[in-house]
Design an enzyme around this catalytic site. Sequence first.
Site, PDB file in Angstrom:
ATOM      1  N   LYS A  40       0.841  -1.210   0.000  1.00  0.00           N
ATOM      2  CA  LYS A  40       0.000   0.000   0.000  1.00  0.00           C
ATOM      3  C   LYS A  40       0.871   1.253   0.000  1.00  0.00           C
ATOM      4  O   LYS A  40       2.079   1.176   0.275  1.00  0.00           O
ATOM      5  CB  LYS A  40      -0.905  -0.021   1.232  1.00  0.00           C
ATOM      6  CG  LYS A  40      -0.146   0.025   2.558  1.00  0.00           C
ATOM      7  CD  LYS A  40      -1.072  -0.267   3.739  1.00  0.00           C
ATOM      8  CE  LYS A  40      -0.315  -0.212   5.047  1.00  0.00           C
ATOM      9  NZ  LYS A  40      -1.122  -0.706   6.179  1.00  0.00           N
ATOM     10  N   ARG A 136     -10.587   0.482  14.144  1.00  0.00           N
ATOM     11  CA  ARG A 136     -10.452   1.267  12.908  1.00  0.00           C
ATOM     12  C   ARG A 136     -11.562   0.824  11.968  1.00  0.00           C
ATOM     13  O   ARG A 136     -12.559   1.504  11.832  1.00  0.00           O
ATOM     14  CB  ARG A 136      -9.055   1.011  12.322  1.00  0.00           C
ATOM     15  CG  ARG A 136      -8.687   1.888  11.172  1.00  0.00           C
ATOM     16  CD  ARG A 136      -7.210   1.821  10.834  1.00  0.00           C
ATOM     17  NE  ARG A 136      -6.752   0.502  10.406  1.00  0.00           N
ATOM     18  CZ  ARG A 136      -5.491   0.239  10.044  1.00  0.00           C
ATOM     19  NH1 ARG A 136      -4.573   1.191  10.082  1.00  0.00           N
ATOM     20  NH2 ARG A 136      -5.137  -0.967   9.655  1.00  0.00           N
ATOM     21  N   HIS A 166      -6.354  -7.184  12.971  1.00  0.00           N
ATOM     22  CA  HIS A 166      -5.132  -6.363  12.939  1.00  0.00           C
ATOM     23  C   HIS A 166      -4.815  -5.905  14.360  1.00  0.00           C
ATOM     24  O   HIS A 166      -5.710  -5.498  15.090  1.00  0.00           O
ATOM     25  CB  HIS A 166      -5.372  -5.166  12.017  1.00  0.00           C
ATOM     26  CG  HIS A 166      -4.149  -4.353  11.717  1.00  0.00           C
ATOM     27  ND1 HIS A 166      -2.975  -4.904  11.251  1.00  0.00           N
ATOM     28  CD2 HIS A 166      -3.912  -3.023  11.819  1.00  0.00           C
ATOM     29  CE1 HIS A 166      -2.076  -3.938  11.067  1.00  0.00           C
ATOM     30  NE2 HIS A 166      -2.612  -2.795  11.408  1.00  0.00           N
ATOM     31  N   ARG A 222       0.994 -10.708   7.029  1.00  0.00           N
ATOM     32  CA  ARG A 222       0.922  -9.495   6.204  1.00  0.00           C
ATOM     33  C   ARG A 222       2.183  -8.684   6.492  1.00  0.00           C
ATOM     34  O   ARG A 222       2.310  -8.029   7.520  1.00  0.00           O
ATOM     35  CB  ARG A 222      -0.352  -8.708   6.544  1.00  0.00           C
ATOM     36  CG  ARG A 222      -1.629  -9.551   6.363  1.00  0.00           C
ATOM     37  CD  ARG A 222      -2.874  -8.703   6.500  1.00  0.00           C
ATOM     38  NE  ARG A 222      -2.949  -8.007   7.773  1.00  0.00           N
ATOM     39  CZ  ARG A 222      -3.585  -8.441   8.854  1.00  0.00           C
ATOM     40  NH1 ARG A 222      -4.242  -9.591   8.830  1.00  0.00           N
ATOM     41  NH2 ARG A 222      -3.587  -7.723   9.959  1.00  0.00           N
ATOM     42  N   TYR A 268      16.174  31.602   3.515  1.00  0.00           N
ATOM     43  CA  TYR A 268      15.030  32.417   3.951  1.00  0.00           C
ATOM     44  C   TYR A 268      15.093  32.704   5.445  1.00  0.00           C
ATOM     45  O   TYR A 268      15.424  31.816   6.241  1.00  0.00           O
ATOM     46  CB  TYR A 268      13.718  31.678   3.673  1.00  0.00           C
ATOM     47  CG  TYR A 268      13.377  31.561   2.202  1.00  0.00           C
ATOM     48  CD1 TYR A 268      13.173  32.692   1.421  1.00  0.00           C
ATOM     49  CD2 TYR A 268      13.249  30.313   1.611  1.00  0.00           C
ATOM     50  CE1 TYR A 268      12.851  32.580   0.068  1.00  0.00           C
ATOM     51  CE2 TYR A 268      12.919  30.183   0.265  1.00  0.00           C
ATOM     52  CZ  TYR A 268      12.727  31.328  -0.505  1.00  0.00           C
ATOM     53  OH  TYR A 268      12.402  31.202  -1.827  1.00  0.00           O
ATOM     54  N   CYS A 314      14.475  24.980   1.562  1.00  0.00           N
ATOM     55  CA  CYS A 314      13.615  25.668   0.589  1.00  0.00           C
ATOM     56  C   CYS A 314      12.727  24.644  -0.118  1.00  0.00           C
ATOM     57  O   CYS A 314      12.809  23.456   0.153  1.00  0.00           O
ATOM     58  CB  CYS A 314      14.467  26.394  -0.450  1.00  0.00           C
ATOM     59  SG  CYS A 314      15.695  27.491   0.259  1.00  0.00           S
ATOM     60  N   ASP A 316      12.893  23.655  -3.222  1.00  0.00           N
ATOM     61  CA  ASP A 316      13.619  22.816  -4.184  1.00  0.00           C
ATOM     62  C   ASP A 316      15.074  22.574  -3.819  1.00  0.00           C
ATOM     63  O   ASP A 316      15.756  21.799  -4.484  1.00  0.00           O
ATOM     64  CB  ASP A 316      13.591  23.485  -5.564  1.00  0.00           C
ATOM     65  CG  ASP A 316      12.223  24.030  -5.883  1.00  0.00           C
ATOM     66  OD1 ASP A 316      11.269  23.235  -5.904  1.00  0.00           O
ATOM     67  OD2 ASP A 316      12.092  25.264  -6.052  1.00  0.00           O
TER      68      ASP A 316
END
Length: 374
Positions: A40, A136, A166, A222, A268, A314, A316
């Site tokens: 997932k 859940r 689970h 799992r 910045y 930043c 990028d």
Amino acid sequence: MVQNFFRETWAEIDLDAIGYNIEQMQQSLPDKSNIIAVVKANAYGHGAVQIAKKALQCGAKALAVALMEEATELRDAGIAAPILVFGRVSPKAALLAAENDITVTTFQKEWIQEVSNYTFSKKLKVNIEIDTGMARVGLRREEELIQLLETIRENPNIQLTGVYTHFATADEENLNYFHEQQERFERLLNIFNRLWKRPVSIHIGNSAASIRFPNKMYHYIRYGIAMYGMYPSKTVKQEKSISLKQAFSLRSQLIHVKQIEAGESISYGATYKAKRNEWIGTIPIGYGDGWIRKLQGAEVLVGGKRMPIVGRVCMDQTMILLDKKYPIGTPVTLIGEQNGASIKMDEIADYLGTINYEIPCMINQRVPRVYINE
Ligand SMILES: *Cc1c(COP(=O)(O)O)cnc(C)c1O
């Protein structure tokens, strides 16, 4: 290694490590229990299709995802193995699931009633999830189980293939709640077995439960986080019951190197001021890649040595403090090994006050995934 991208930052996924982690788990499981590879969230950020294929090659018997879309992505890639969807699938998707042989999770009789109105050309496979304490999804009570089984029985288009639960605390030191959940599951499973005679697959264990109690896992496990080479928790890691290799590394390189003088600032907000003349490197990754601003102050590897991130991250780009001048193109490792040094996923998680699961998921699609040892 084919790199059909130009940017100088990428996630390197070691498929040998995936194979190794599966093998380590297989060694401690009794013959009858098999592995469902949990892929997932794009295989925890590692790339769902590639990881699914590798896991199946290594002997995993089935795949599991959270969403219908994640299941169809695997089918579209030509993967024919059984796929289980953990989350609640919209009743509208039931026909698509049946046509693509995708097994869905059910726990509400209303859901079965709603999909009963459709005309199926193939049977819809379902697994029942029993909520034994995670709260859940899943049914909690005996009456709910009895009614759901009656509803399924009335519908010939639905084929029940599995029952599961689970755990909420399988990775913790104190296992009281885990054992309570186990007992609740056994109680409901006994009721199930009285009412349902056809064989189904039973599965209860995530990585933590499977590593710690490999002999109590019924038919399947799992296997998620540990397949990627991360321990489910510090407790499980300290128990040293399994050896794992981290598959995900985050690589970049210096795209700019300059000297700044004492008193000059970086990025910045000018939050970092050089105390003396310093060498500063720039790497092309930032919060637009999921390398979030909170990572200011964390360390990366250059030439096998640790260098801190200075100034704000930043969108990028990110700046690091170097111990000397390095040439442009010098490799930088943000996660993983370099020249014998290593930054584990756990270290980044600790720095951010979260769990290792979140880190590879956080590095987004702007960062290309490159597969090694295919
Ligand atoms: C995500 C998930 C798993 C895998 O858990 P890991 O701790 O990553 O092994 C197993 N079962 C269910 C229902 C899940 O949602």
